[in-house]
Design an enzyme around this catalytic site. Structure first.
Site, PDB file in Angstrom:
ATOM      1  CG  ASN A   9      34.253  31.401 -39.821  1.00 52.17           C
ATOM      2  OD1 ASN A   9      34.995  32.096 -39.114  1.00 52.17           O
ATOM      3  ND2 ASN A   9      34.081  30.097 -39.617  1.00 52.17           N
ATOM      4  CD1 TRP A  10      36.173  37.169 -42.671  1.00 48.73           C
ATOM      5  CD2 TRP A  10      37.683  38.647 -41.902  1.00 48.73           C
ATOM      6  NE1 TRP A  10      35.875  38.403 -43.206  1.00 48.73           N
ATOM      7  CE2 TRP A  10      36.781  39.329 -42.755  1.00 48.73           C
ATOM      8  CE3 TRP A  10      38.714  39.370 -41.303  1.00 48.73           C
ATOM      9  CZ2 TRP A  10      36.887  40.691 -43.014  1.00 48.73           C
ATOM     10  CZ3 TRP A  10      38.814  40.733 -41.566  1.00 48.73           C
ATOM     11  CH2 TRP A  10      37.923  41.382 -42.414  1.00 48.73           C
ATOM     12  CE  LYS A  11      36.715  28.336 -41.349  1.00 50.12           C
ATOM     13  NZ  LYS A  11      36.781  26.942 -41.733  1.00 50.12           N
ATOM     14  CG  HIS A  95      32.892  26.765 -37.126  1.00 55.10           C
ATOM     15  ND1 HIS A  95      33.943  25.890 -37.309  1.00 55.10           N
ATOM     16  CD2 HIS A  95      32.560  27.229 -38.346  1.00 55.10           C
ATOM     17  CE1 HIS A  95      34.228  25.855 -38.605  1.00 55.10           C
ATOM     18  NE2 HIS A  95      33.398  26.660 -39.257  1.00 55.10           N
ATOM     19  CD  GLU A 165      30.262  25.435 -41.704  1.00 54.62           C
ATOM     20  OE1 GLU A 165      30.607  26.295 -42.507  1.00 54.62           O
ATOM     21  OE2 GLU A 165      30.467  25.517 -40.486  1.00 54.62           O
ATOM     22  N   GLY A 171      36.375  23.126 -45.700  1.00 55.49           N
ATOM     23  CA  GLY A 171      37.778  23.100 -46.112  1.00 55.49           C
ATOM     24  C   GLY A 171      38.050  22.019 -47.150  1.00 55.49           C
ATOM     25  CB  SER A 211      33.827  23.596 -49.952  1.00 58.36           C
ATOM     26  OG  SER A 211      34.766  22.984 -49.083  1.00 58.36           O
ATOM     27  N   GLY A 232      33.886  30.407 -45.637  1.00 58.71           N
ATOM     28  CA  GLY A 232      35.195  30.426 -44.974  1.00 58.71           C
ATOM     29  C   GLY A 232      36.257  31.028 -45.871  1.00 58.71           C
TER      30      GLY A 232
HETATM   31  P1  PGA Z   1      35.208  26.827 -45.990  1.00 60.52           P
HETATM   32  O1  PGA Z   1      34.880  27.023 -44.425  1.00 60.52           O
HETATM   33  O2  PGA Z   1      34.264  27.731 -46.748  1.00 60.52           O
HETATM   34  O3  PGA Z   1      36.633  27.250 -46.126  1.00 60.52           O
HETATM   35  O4  PGA Z   1      34.992  25.384 -46.294  1.00 60.52           O
HETATM   36  C1  PGA Z   1      33.552  27.137 -44.014  1.00 60.52           C
HETATM   37  C2  PGA Z   1      33.465  27.234 -42.517  1.00 60.52           C
HETATM   38  O5  PGA Z   1      34.219  26.558 -41.820  1.00 60.52           O
HETATM   39  O6  PGA Z   1      32.621  27.960 -41.982  1.00 60.52           O
END
Ligand code: PGA
Length: 253
Positions: A9-11, A95, A165, A171, A211, A232
């Site tokens: 998930n590149w956001k 999400h 999740e 994060g 994470s 992420g």
């Molecule tokens: P993260 O994000 O791996 O940076 O914690 C995961 C996500 O939000 O899908």
């Protein structure tokens, strides 16, 4: 053996198209060498066309959300049919960052239906905001799953991938402990089974997200026994992602 599914998930990253192209190229090179792992990248809308390759299918492409509208006067929206048409195969739905900016369980539910009716897989994120010693979070989780899947016909269950999740682990510094991932993902499957059927629950893929990095990914697959990961930050960090994919691919269960 069912392939493990690693979804990046590149956001809202990276900030240039050149960098996006560089990331997807590197992902393809590593993904081609994997035996037991299927890789999906979910870039921002703007980069999707540039990330789809006619020549290589080693990395599938997903979107980070989709409109619930079919078309017409909806400024700023992208329809399921448009995504499907350019080759998108997966859509992340529900999400927590989308939920925080207004997606209710009802809207999430509509996005799932829009996605699967267009012929794509819905990657549905669920997870509690906080964890407590008394286990109240399990009720919260159960209610969220029930509301999210309430209006979904059982024939669509096969097009759903669940991502457990926990919001507090996104994060964050540390992922959830793999033993807890194992317990909670079983619980999620049980609730899914109550809503759809035991057969659907046996088939549904349950992923973990929050994470994940190259250090913890292998253990989360091995001890957490999940079918894959939603990644992420580490999904746009090429050196880390390469190690993560290799670590996941060699886990023997
Ligand atoms: P993260 O994000 O791996 O940076 O914690 C995961 C996500 O939000 O899908």
């Amino acid at each position: 053996m069912n392939k493990r599914l690693i979804i990046g998930n590149w956001k809202m990253n990276p900030s240039t198209l050149d960098e996006a192209k560089r990331i997807i190229r590197s992902m393809r090179i590593v993904a081609t060498k994997l035996e037991h792992t299927q890789v999906v990248a979910c870039p921002p809308y703007l980069y999707i066309s540039n990330c789809i390759s006619k020549k290589s299918n080693s990395v599938s492409i997903g979107s980070q959300t989709v409109s619930i509208q079919e078309g017409g006067a909806h400024t700023g929206e992208i329809s399921p049919a448009m995504l499907k048409d350019i080759g998108v195969q997966y859509v992340i739905v529900g999400h927590s960052e989308q939920r925080a900016s207004g997606d209710s369980d009802e809207i999430v539910s509509k996005r799932i239906i829009a996605t699967v009716e267009a012929g794509m897989k819905a990657v549905v994120c669920i997870g509690e905001n906080v964890r407590d010693e008394q286990g109240v979070y399990l009720d919260t989780l159960k209610d969220q799953i029930k509301r999210t899947f309430a209006g979904i016909q059982s024939k669509y269950a096969r097009d759903i991938i669940i991502v457990y999740e926990p919001v507090w682990a996104i994060g964050a510094k540390e992922a959830m402990a793999p033993e807890q991932v194992y317990e909670t993902s079983l619980f999620v499957k049980k609730v899914f089974s109550d809503i759809f059927s035991q057969e659907s629950a046996m088939k549904v893929k349950v992923l973990y997200g929050g994470s994940v990095n190259f250090r913890n990914a292998g253990d989360i697959i091995r001890i957490g026994k999940v079918d894959g990961l939603l990644v992420g930050r580490e999904s746009v960090n090429i050196p880390g992602l390469k190690e993560l994919l290799k670590a996941v691919d060699v886990v023997v269960l």
